[in-house]
Design a protein around this motif. Structure first.
Motif, mmCIF file in Angstrom:
data_model
loop_
_atom_site.group_PDB
_atom_site.id
_atom_site.type_symbol
_atom_site.label_atom_id
_atom_site.label_comp_id
_atom_site.label_asym_id
_atom_site.label_seq_id
_atom_site.Cartn_x
_atom_site.Cartn_y
_atom_site.Cartn_z
ATOM 1 N N ASP A 1 0.833 -1.216 0.000
ATOM 2 C CA ASP A 1 0.000 0.000 0.000
ATOM 3 C C ASP A 1 0.862 1.258 0.000
ATOM 4 N N MET A 2 1.933 1.238 0.793
ATOM 5 C CA MET A 2 2.844 2.379 0.845
ATOM 6 C C MET A 2 3.467 2.629 -0.526
ATOM 7 N N ALA A 3 3.825 1.533 -1.214
ATOM 8 C CA ALA A 3 4.447 1.663 -2.534
ATOM 9 C C ALA A 3 3.498 2.294 -3.533
ATOM 10 N N PHE A 4 2.238 1.879 -3.511
ATOM 11 C CA PHE A 4 1.263 2.443 -4.439
ATOM 12 C C PHE A 4 0.996 3.917 -4.135
ATOM 13 N N VAL A 5 0.949 4.279 -2.867
ATOM 14 C CA VAL A 5 0.714 5.681 -2.512
ATOM 15 C C VAL A 5 1.824 6.559 -3.080
ATOM 16 N N LEU A 6 3.075 6.178 -2.843
ATOM 17 C CA LEU A 6 4.192 6.997 -3.309
ATOM 18 C C LEU A 6 4.269 7.022 -4.830
ATOM 19 N N THR A 7 4.242 5.850 -5.464
ATOM 20 C CA THR A 7 4.429 5.806 -6.919
ATOM 21 C C THR A 7 3.316 6.532 -7.654
ATOM 22 N N LYS A 8 2.088 6.419 -7.189
ATOM 23 C CA LYS A 8 0.985 7.099 -7.877
ATOM 24 C C LYS A 8 0.990 8.603 -7.604
ATOM 25 N N THR A 9 1.415 9.005 -6.410
ATOM 26 C CA THR A 9 1.533 10.443 -6.109
ATOM 27 C C THR A 9 2.593 11.074 -7.007
ATOM 28 N N VAL A 10 3.717 10.381 -7.159
ATOM 29 C CA VAL A 10 4.794 10.873 -8.021
ATOM 30 C C VAL A 10 4.357 10.883 -9.480
ATOM 31 N N ALA A 11 3.788 9.779 -9.938
ATOM 32 C CA ALA A 11 3.418 9.644 -11.350
ATOM 33 C C ALA A 11 2.380 10.690 -11.752
ATOM 34 N N ALA A 12 1.384 10.916 -10.917
ATOM 35 C CA ALA A 12 0.330 11.870 -11.249
ATOM 36 C C ALA A 12 0.878 13.282 -11.411
ATOM 37 N N ALA A 13 1.696 13.718 -10.465
ATOM 38 C CA ALA A 13 2.243 15.077 -10.526
ATOM 39 C C ALA A 13 3.189 15.251 -11.710
ATOM 40 N N MET A 14 4.031 14.268 -11.958
ATOM 41 C CA MET A 14 4.982 14.371 -13.066
ATOM 42 C C MET A 14 4.267 14.368 -14.423
ATOM 43 N N LEU A 15 3.299 13.495 -14.584
ATOM 44 C CA LEU A 15 2.585 13.404 -15.861
ATOM 45 C C LEU A 15 1.796 14.657 -16.163
ATOM 46 N N TRP A 16 1.153 15.214 -15.140
ATOM 47 C CA TRP A 16 0.308 16.381 -15.370
ATOM 48 C C TRP A 16 1.123 17.628 -15.708
ATOM 49 N N ASN A 17 2.290 17.751 -15.085
ATOM 50 C CA ASN A 17 3.072 18.978 -15.243
ATOM 51 C C ASN A 17 4.134 18.922 -16.337
ATOM 52 N N PHE A 18 4.565 17.700 -16.684
ATOM 53 C CA PHE A 18 5.673 17.586 -17.638
ATOM 54 C C PHE A 18 5.444 16.469 -18.644
ATOM 55 N N ALA A 19 6.078 16.636 -19.799
ATOM 56 C CA ALA A 19 6.147 15.567 -20.806
ATOM 57 C C ALA A 19 7.591 15.094 -20.860
ATOM 58 N N PHE A 20 7.773 13.797 -21.080
ATOM 59 C CA PHE A 20 9.114 13.215 -21.072
ATOM 60 C C PHE A 20 9.362 12.472 -22.375
ATOM 61 N N GLU A 21 10.539 12.700 -22.941
ATOM 62 C CA GLU A 21 10.937 12.023 -24.184
ATOM 63 C C GLU A 21 12.297 11.375 -23.977
ATOM 64 N N VAL A 22 12.344 10.069 -24.197
ATOM 65 C CA VAL A 22 13.620 9.362 -24.055
ATOM 66 C C VAL A 22 14.600 9.894 -25.101
ATOM 67 N N VAL A 23 15.807 10.216 -24.672
ATOM 68 C CA VAL A 23 16.825 10.760 -25.573
ATOM 69 C C VAL A 23 17.076 9.763 -26.714
ATOM 70 N N PRO A 24 16.983 10.216 -27.970
ATOM 71 C CA PRO A 24 17.206 9.313 -29.111
ATOM 72 C C PRO A 24 18.554 8.603 -29.020
ATOM 73 N N GLY A 25 18.528 7.310 -29.268
ATOM 74 C CA GLY A 25 19.754 6.524 -29.216
ATOM 75 C C GLY A 25 20.084 5.960 -27.848
ATOM 76 N N HIS A 26 19.359 6.413 -26.819
ATOM 77 C CA HIS A 26 19.628 5.913 -25.472
ATOM 78 C C HIS A 26 19.112 4.477 -25.357
ATOM 79 N N VAL A 27 19.970 3.563 -24.937
ATOM 80 C CA VAL A 27 19.616 2.147 -24.833
ATOM 81 C C VAL A 27 19.055 1.853 -23.440
ATOM 82 N N VAL A 28 17.849 1.317 -23.425
ATOM 83 C CA VAL A 28 17.199 0.957 -22.166
ATOM 84 C C VAL A 28 17.153 -0.563 -22.064
ATOM 85 N N GLU A 29 17.802 -1.103 -21.043
ATOM 86 C CA GLU A 29 17.811 -2.543 -20.829
ATOM 87 C C GLU A 29 18.028 -2.833 -19.353
ATOM 88 N N PRO A 30 17.583 -4.019 -18.909
ATOM 89 C CA PRO A 30 17.729 -4.367 -17.489
ATOM 90 C C PRO A 30 19.181 -4.479 -17.067
#
Length: 536
Positions: free
Chosen positions: A476-505
């Motif tokens: 429950d704590m994890a969902f509270v924090l992650t959703k609070t962060v996600a909502a504020a970031m999404l509403w106020n900003f747009a994010f674009e992954v830098v072209p060519g940046h490799v995302v992998e585990p």
């Protein structure tokens, strides 16, 4: 031609042909093309070494070809696991026959940095620790602290930092940002102390670097025979040398936090029970030092281990979840728009700031909005998108158990006492038989019913928060924090992954990103009419 030379030549050709025939024999006995070749003496070890750089995806292919279950052997090295991503096996081991699969001595050895904390403890020690942590986390005051701390950190640290990055037009590594954010929040919730790592300039935090080294070394301990890595530790060489240095840094950081909290407790007379304003998780343990006769549960070592266990689980799990969430959302415009549409309904329902529990919004002047936990707890699509992220990229991609006694798994596998079972949570989410033909797609809609409510999925299938008696207490704590962060970031900003940046585990016990997540941040421009239109 010299007869000896001719004999050697014919013998060489014969040996070469025999090798080719034997290789074809080894390939013919495999159950699928994805299965690694089992060589004499070395077993499956060559295949593991050749594919370790993308172990999670390689293991997924192996388990898909073997229909969820595979016996991995390391030949003469003694490395041996039964690999599975079968939900029926998960339910059996983690729930139905839980008592037969403790963490065990091998787990405690591998995760020795956690000491006797809740995540490596077994038996009565584990039960007592779990009861206490569960009671503390269920306290309404702690839940209120979680919601308030999450909101304040977003408002006072995260959004100003992102705004500066957007205004300066510089790339931003969201993985680093989230690790700092969750470190600050987790330290506050556990110890009542904010280390202030998410500030302009991003100061060096040795604890963060040391934790990355420790998690990476623990990962390697899963694929290196115990005898070998223990020898490296004794000789102080290789990754174990780095581990020793990292452990000292981690222990020092945790001990400093506890010392600061003890000093505050003494100043506020917390230990005599007179001050009840502090509801962080550490305070009750410090109070027990003067009121409990249990030397173990109040010892410095136990308190150290408890803080470290909670700190690592809280910081890394939530940071990994947020990183993959923003990667998936930023590369899936359809989902991003649906999330914005849902958030716009919350914003449109407010006339502005009307006290606690409301979204603080000033769209006309270009101000940034924040969302309280009470506002976002009913946002179905946001919750579904977070669950879908955790399904595809579970923070803990695999874990293992050891059978205490002989057992037969639902898949038919016969286990002997001491056999190790390795569960691939990452692979389970990519099995068509478990999640359908669209299992590889980021589709939050799979979590929503036709009536528009959240769909329930059994925990032995959606394994991101574990299942059975060891189900994650911080869900429950994890969902509270992650959703609070996600909502504020999404509403106020747009994010674009830098072209060519490799995302992998990353090769770590936690599913972090190997190269971070470099993005460009852009402020969202809105007029009040855009918000009001959401009502219609």
């Amino acid at each position: 031609m010299d007869p000896l030379f001719l004999f050697i030549e014919l013998l060489s050709v014969l040996c070469f042909l025999m090798i080719i025939l034997y290789y074809h024999h080894l390939q013919s006995i495999k159950t699928s093309s994805m299965e690694p070749t089992k060589w004499p003496i070395l077993g499956h070890l060559p295949g593991l070494i050749a594919n370790i750089h993308h172990l999670h995806d390689w293991s997924t292919g192996v388990l898909a070809g073997a229909v969820y279950n595979f016996e991995g052997r390391g030949g003469w090295t003694g490395l041996r696991y039964f690999l599975t991503c079968d939900p029926s096996n998960v339910r059996h081991i983690f729930t139905s026959n839980f008592a037969n699969y403790p963490k065990g001595d091998v787990f405690a050895m591998t995760f020795d940095i956690l000491g006797g904390g809740i995540f490596s403890a077994d038996g009565e020690s584990w039960r007592r620790q779990r009861v206490k942590v569960q009671m503390l986390m269920a306290d309404p005051r702690f839940r209120a602290l979680t919601a308030g701390c999450s909101h304040d950190k977003v408002e006072k640290s995260l959004l100003p930092f992102l705004a500066l990055a957007a205004d300066e037009g510089r790339p931003c590594d969201l993985v680093d940002v989230f690790l700092r954010l969750t470190l600050d929040v987790t330290c506050t919730l556990i110890c009542g102390i904010d280390p202030g790592s998410l500030v302009t300039g991003l100061p060096v935090v040795p604890f963060m670097t040391a934790t990355d080294v420790a998690l990476g070394t623990i990962f390697l301990r899963h694929v290196i025979p115990v005898t070998y890595w223990k020898l490296m530790r004794r000789l102080n060489v290789g990754p174990e040398r780095k581990m020793a240095v990292a452990r000292r840094t981690i222990d020092s950081f945790v001990d400093d936090l506890i010392a600061q909290r003890r000093e505050q407790a003494d100043m506020l007379n917390l230990n005599d029970g007179a001050n009840t304003a502090y509801v962080d998780l550490l305070s009750p343990y410090l109070c027990d030092e003067n009121t409990s006769d249990d030397d173990f549960s109040t010892s410095d070592e136990f308190i150290h281990d408890t803080v470290l266990n909670l700190l690592v689980a809280g910081r890394d799990g939530m940071a990994a979840a947020l990183s993959w969430f923003f990667y998936l959302v930023s590369t899936t415009p359809r989902v991003e728009q649906k999330l914005l549409d849902e958030l716009s309904l919350v914003v449109a329902s407010k006339d502005g700031v009307d006290g606690a529990g409301s979204a603080a919004v000033d769209s006309c002047s270009g101000g940034m909005a924040t969302f309280h936990a009470s506002e976002i707890k009913c946002l179905v699509y946001l919750h579904a998108a977070m669950c879908e992220t955790l399904r595809l990229y579970p923070p803990i991609p695999f874990e293992f158990k050891t059978a205490a006694a002989a057992d037969v798994l639902p898949c038919g596998k016969v286990l002997k006492a001491g056999d190790k079972v390795l569960f691939f949570n990452y692979a389970m989410s990519r099995m068509e038989g478990v999640w359908g033909k669209d299992c590889m797609e980021f589709r939050p809609e799979r979590w929503i019913t036709e009536e528009g409510s959240l769909r329930y999925e059994p925990s032995y299938k959606f394994f991101s928060f574990n299942t059975g008696p060891r189900t994650c207490l911080g869900k429950d704590m994890a969902f509270v924090l992650t959703k609070t962060v996600a909502a504020a970031m999404l509403w106020n900003f747009a994010f674009e992954v830098v072209p060519g940046h490799v995302v992998e585990p990353k090769l770590s016990i936690i599913l972090h990103m190997k190269n971070g997540l470099l993005v460009r941040v852009r402020r969202r421009s809105r007029t009040m009419s855009h918000v009001v239109n959401a009502k219609t």
